[in-house]
Write a protein that holds these residues in place. Structure first.
Motif, PDB file in Angstrom:
ATOM      1  N   ARG A 272      -4.330 -50.614   3.308  1.00 25.27           N
ATOM      2  CA  ARG A 272      -2.938 -51.011   3.593  1.00 25.27           C
ATOM      3  C   ARG A 272      -2.658 -52.419   3.080  1.00 25.27           C
TER       4      ARG A 272
ATOM      5  N   GLU B 219       0.992 -42.280   4.599  1.00 26.62           N
ATOM      6  CA  GLU B 219       1.799 -41.854   3.456  1.00 26.62           C
ATOM      7  C   GLU B 219       3.156 -42.532   3.452  1.00 26.62           C
TER       8      GLU B 219
ATOM      9  N   GLU C 204       3.655 -45.528   4.242  1.00 27.25           N
ATOM     10  CA  GLU C 204       3.420 -46.856   3.690  1.00 27.25           C
ATOM     11  C   GLU C 204       3.020 -46.806   2.214  1.00 27.25           C
ATOM     12  N   GLY C 205       2.975 -45.598   1.662  1.00 26.22           N
ATOM     13  CA  GLY C 205       2.624 -45.462   0.259  1.00 26.22           C
ATOM     14  C   GLY C 205       1.141 -45.391  -0.016  1.00 26.22           C
TER      15      GLY C 205
ATOM     16  N   GLU D 187      -2.292 -43.616  -0.688  1.00 22.46           N
ATOM     17  CA  GLU D 187      -2.852 -42.336  -1.111  1.00 22.46           C
ATOM     18  C   GLU D 187      -4.013 -41.997  -0.182  1.00 22.46           C
TER      19      GLU D 187
ATOM     20  N   LEU E  48      -2.544 -52.410  -0.851  1.00 22.66           N
ATOM     21  CA  LEU E  48      -1.328 -51.806  -1.383  1.00 22.66           C
ATOM     22  C   LEU E  48      -0.100 -52.657  -1.096  1.00 22.66           C
TER      23      LEU E  48
END
Length: 314
Positions: free
Chosen positions: A44, A72, A74-75, A77, A47
């Motif tokens: 986290r 997901e 928070e973007g 993968e 990213l």
């Protein structure tokens, strides 16, 4: 790209309270629900600062599904490996002076087949990774050598491996030749079996981990900063926080910043300290982004100067 592996992830519910008092009804001023687990937090944080990362984690039950959805959103993968147990939930209570009380569930029991499935996913995804980061507690059902097993297989494949865990698992990761270890002060003291009253003692303990087989050691010391011990010597640093809100995930943010900055030398330690301090200034286990970082507050000291190590959260 950095792959993180969290064998015992969680849903982290954090509440800010005026005062923690046993036996009383306490009304929270603010509450958050965040994805949890050391490796999850590293992904986290990376990213949030534009560094590509993939999070591998076993997930089970409704809580596991909610954890994946939060990540997901928070973007992140996510490579989720289904398990029979239920993903754990943790509770954090934060007081205005920065005191944090945590209640952590032990987590679901992981059977050997589930651990093997996680290992297969990690090995399949890690081929192009700059680092593989193995983080957190070892869940029930696995031996303390779980991270060491993963470490040996990844190192044999020519990959750089960072490990952030505690107890016997930390010692076994060192013996397995982890490229980087990131204990906090208490974890380091526990694994060497003695108190660490000053920075000199922390450095001696870090060198002991290197003698067991580890490469670089970054020891986080809470409000006292961090110590870096590697082939180039010793670097120490601090980054004060004016208004601490939560120490949850601060060490994970520090590790993420250190890796993002190249994982070597004073500049990488300074970046890690800036990320860790920013995390302390945020609620719950929220990870800092570029706007949260105040790099000019970082002080780097080299060569090593003796300094007391206080009893502050790491």
């Amino acid at each position: 790209m950095i792959v993180t592996v969290t064998l015992n992830p969680s849903l982290d519910r954090a509440m800010e309270v005026g005062r923690l008092a046993r036996g009383e009804v306490i009304r929270a001023r603010e509450a958050r629900l965040d994805p949890g687990g050391k490796g999850v937090n590293v992904s986290r944080a990376l990213l949030a600062n534009g560094v590509p990362s993939v999070a591998v984690l076993p997930c089970g039950g409704d809580e596991g599904g909610q954890l994946v959805r939060l990540l997901e959103a928070e973007g992140v993968e996510v490579l989720a490996v289904p398990i029979g147990g239920r993903t754990r939930s943790n509770l954090t209570l934060a007081e205005p002076d920065g005191t944090v009380t945590k209640v952590n569930e032990p987590g679901p029991r992981l059977v050997r087949a589930e651990f093997d499935a996680v290992t297969d996913v990690v090995l399949a995804r890690a081929g192009s990774a700059d680092w593989v980061v193995l983080c957190g507690s070892v869940p029930p059902g696995l031996g303390s050598d779980a991270y060491a097993q993963l470490c040996r297989r990844l190192r044999a494949a020519g990959l750089r491996v960072a490990v952030d865990t505690s107890g016997p698992a930390l010692r076994e990761a060192a013996a397995a030749g982890a490229t980087l270890l990131k204990p906090n002060r208490d974890e380091l003291a526990e694994v060497v079996g003695r108190p660490l009253p000053d920075v000199g003692a922390v450095v001696a303990a870090a060198r002991e981990l290197r003698a067991w087989g580890a490469g670089t050691v970054v020891a986080s010391l809470g409000a006292d900063g961090a110590v870096l011990v590697d082939d180039d010597g010793v670097v120490t640093g601090t980054c004060p926080v004016t208004r601490p809100r939560s120490t949850v995930g601060a060490g994970d943010a520090l590790l993420a910043g250190f890796l993002a900055a190249g994982a070597r030398g004073a500049a990488a330690l300074a970046e890690g300290l800036a990320w860790g301090a920013a995390a302390v200034s945020l609620p719950g286990s929220r990870m800092p982004g570029p706007a949260d970082l105040i790099r000019h507050n970082v002080t780097i000291n080299t060569p090593l100067e003796q300094a007391p190590v206080h009893n502050t959260p790491s």
